[in-house]
Design an enzyme around this catalytic site. Structure first.
Site, PDB file in Angstrom:
ATOM      1  N   SER A 128       0.831  -1.198   0.000  1.00 30.07           N
ATOM      2  CA  SER A 128       0.000   0.000   0.000  1.00 30.07           C
ATOM      3  C   SER A 128       0.875   1.262   0.000  1.00 30.07           C
ATOM      4  O   SER A 128       1.686   1.453  -0.894  1.00 30.07           O
ATOM      5  CB  SER A 128      -0.960  -0.042   1.184  1.00 30.07           C
ATOM      6  N   ASP A 175      -5.756  -3.635  -2.211  1.00 26.18           N
ATOM      7  CA  ASP A 175      -4.708  -3.198  -1.291  1.00 26.18           C
ATOM      8  C   ASP A 175      -3.859  -4.367  -0.764  1.00 26.18           C
ATOM      9  O   ASP A 175      -4.384  -5.353  -0.240  1.00 26.18           O
ATOM     10  CB  ASP A 175      -5.383  -2.500  -0.102  1.00 26.18           C
TER      11      ASP A 175
END
Length: 660
Positions: free
Chosen positions: A402, A519
């Site tokens: 991320s 993510d």
């Protein structure tokens, strides 16, 4: 196979045995050849015999009570399994053959018979076991034999080998022998070695022919006449050299006959094949791997292709051709020694950095940086990076999820910490977050698209591929269909990062190569294990995710004032990112699962940095300096721990005290 009893008599305690006993041990039933990769015995298996290494090298490994693997390398004259046989206990380690070896197996019954006829031998063995336990520290790093071979006549592998050996000695503070295998006349030849190898008394057979060129750095030339019989001498020779030097770097000239060349590459612990970005190199590599597979019936993961090129873009295009040909290049070496330069070598800073990185890979002392997810809190990674740079701490690999993937990509591309801060501060203005927002209408799979963030990243790193990065990089994403971790190491970096930052429920998933990706923090918010899978030995983890204790502390502090005026009303009714609204609820729910996974990953790291403040917000990208300062503060506070990782003996591979 049969062994001359006189050869066994050179061993320190076998010399005490009667001639009849030596003849019995030297017969064909007691000794045999073990190919590389053979498992002689396994940890926990009942002990039935002790083993004496006649030639070659073996590796012992065992899992200690703390869960760490303890590794040791053993050579000619070493005995293994004797302690277990004497104490009637299972084998304490798993013994694997590192290079083709000849082992003498002495069954427990025969050993008891020896003790009955020669009690002095039992005493000698017991004394040697006690001495090994006392004198051999479990912190002694494992040894290694490394081979270099160039597929292009323009590459001077000997000059590269010398430079690499010198760097390795400086980094590890241990003895390094640089060996040149060639057809030019030399004091040592493979044929002569085969006629009369040294005995088992631990003496070094080539002391008069080794040149000390620098402190802890030595050189030796070995002549190869080109006969097929020489190939059988390679493994015993490497085992003998590896028994007397911590690292042996052999460069094999292209004119060496193929049987001996292949044995050098196969029997080494690590092999670098040096290639120029030319079609001839691909053909040579395919021919080489075909010969290895055809003659030995196996694949060799320790053989790495290194592209030597001045132009990184040309090297990246060549790497794509290599992938189409069926093999993945290990790295790019920017600048290389030319054969026509009389042994000279490019002195560019980029080459020096990569040679140091190769040396740390050989010496098993690479340092990796794992960067966690966490939204804007991940800007603290920049502060950590700045502190590392200011203190001269080199990082050999980066893995991020991320926001950690975003920061890691910008830094791995080649931007320094100051440039990373400048890029982050581009949003330091009123309503700066608007420049990242790309609303999706209708919000069927998410409120926002990741296209604007990916576009900003491409402004910083372009369409660079993973192989083109200045530092090795891994980016973690999550497969939405299976929730499996996806680790990117090839392709365009920006595309992989775009998938890694797609927060589920807030951002639209990214579709790539037939997969739906979200993510990376969902599957692996702190990718320490990605670095361990790469073989990185020392890991710094930066975890910007809160712990339950942090959240409880922040709740008790009640930092936020009571809402007043129009702004709290706007936040409550119109700002989806405000505390208590949908985006904030989704993020806090995500953090609930991530922070526990991250805590488990942090236990595998050597140093864990936790830049955290109670007033931090995951979407607070307009205050980057606040989080960068947090990263600098925590890295400075733990700087002593970080610097300890750079010391050659602070965290080496431990050694199991079994060798005689």
């Amino acid at each position: 196979m049969k062994i001359n009893p006189r050869f066994l008599r050179t061993h320190r305690f076998l010399s005490l045995l009667p001639s009849a006993t030596l003849r019995k041990l030297a017969n064909g039933a007691a000794s045999r050849d073990y190919p590389k990769g053979s498992v002689v015995f396994s940890q926990g298996q009942p002990s039935e015999a002790m083993y004496l290494i006649v030639s070659g090298r073996c590796e012992s490994r065992h899992l200690d009570p703390s869960g760490h693997w303890i590794t040791a390398i053993h050579g000619p004259g070493d005995t293994l399994g004797d302690r277990e046989v004497l104490h009637h206990e299972p084998y304490l380690a798993t013994l694997t053959v590192a290079t083709q070896s000849v082992l003498l197996r002495i069954p427990e019954a025969d050993l008891r018979e020896v003790f009955d006829t020669a009690p002095r031998v039992a005493g000698r063995i017991s004394q040697s076991i006690v001495r090994r336990i006392i004198e051999c520290p479990e912190t002694a790093p494992g040894k290694r034999i490394v081979a270099l071979h160039a597929l292009s006549p323009r590459i001077n592998e000997r000059a590269l080998g010398r430079r690499l050996a010198d760097t390795l000695a400086q980094i590890t503070h241990r003895s390094v022998l640089s060996v040149h295998f060639g057809t030019a006349p030399a004091a040592i030849s493979l044929a002569e070695w085969g006629d009369g190898p040294p005995g088992l008394n631990g003496s070094f057979g080539f002391s008069h022919h080794v040149r000390e060129v620098r402190r802890s750095c030595f050189e030796l030339d070995v002549h190869s006449a080109g006969s097929a019989a020489e190939a059988s001498c390679v493994a015993p020779l490497l085992g003998h050299l590896g028994n007397h030097f911590d690292f042996v770097l052999i460069d094999v000239a292209s004119e060496v006959a193929q049987p001996a060349l292949l044995e050098c590459l196969v029997q080494s612990d690590l092999t670098y094949i040096l290639m120029r970005p030319e079609s001839e190199s691909i053909y040579g590599m395919k021919l080489l791997t075909g010969s290895l597979g055809g003659e030995n019936g196996a694949t060799y993961k320790h053989i790495h292709a290194v592209i030597c090129a001045d132009n990184v873009d040309a090297a990246a295009r060549f790497a794509a051709d290599c992938q189409k040909a069926g093999f993945e290049p290990h790295s790019i070496l920017p600048g290389f020694p030319l054969a026509e330069s009389n042994g000279g070598i490019d002195r560019s800073p980029a080459l020096a950095i990569h040679i140091r990185r190769m040396a740390r890979e050989i010496g098993r002392c690479r340092i990796g940086l794992a960067l966690s997810s966490g939204g804007a809190r991940g800007l603290a990674h920049i502060g950590v990076i700045q502190t590392l740079e200011e203190n001269g701490i080199e990082i050999d690999a980066v893995a991020g999820a991320s926001m950690g993937a975003y920061v890691g990509a910008v830094w791995a591309y080649g931007h320094d910490g100051a440039a990373c801060e400048k890029i982050a501060c581009d949003l330091e203005r009123p309503w700066g977050l608007v420049y990242l927002l790309d609303p999706v209408i209708p919000p069927r799979q998410g409120f926002l698209s990741t296209r604007k963030a990916a576009h900003r990243l491409r402004r910083s790193i372009g369409t660079t591929t993973f192989l083109q990065m200045a530092r090795p990089l891994r980016v973690v994403a999550t497969d939405l269909d299976t929730l499996d971790r996806v680790v990117f190491s090839t392709g365009q970096v920006a595309q992989a990062v775009e998938a890694s930052i797609a927060i589920p429920g807030i951002c639209v998933p990214v579709f790539m190569d037939g997969r739906t990706l979200i993510d990376g923090g969902i599957a692996d918010p702190l990718p320490v294990s990605v670095l361990t899978d790469m073989g990185v030995e020392r890991i710094i983890a930066v975890n910007t995710l809160p712990t339950p204790a942090h959240l409880a502390l922040c709740a008790d502090c009640a930092l936020e004032p009571s809402p007043r005026g129009i702004r709290p009303w706007l936040n409550k009714h119109l700002n989806y990112f405000a505390r208590g609204n949908v985006c904030d609820i989704l993020m806090r729910a995500n953090f609930g699962g991530q922070m526990r996974v991250a805590e488990q990953a942090a236990r595998m790291a050597d140093v864990v940095l936790r830049p955290w403040a109670c007033d931090s917000r995951w979407h607070d990208f307009t205050n980057p300096r606040k989080y960068i300062a947090l990263g600098r503060a925590v890295a400075t506070e733990q700087l002593a721990e970080i610097k300890a990782l750079t010391q050659p003996h602070e965290k080496p591979i431990p050694t199991l005290a079994l060798a005689g």
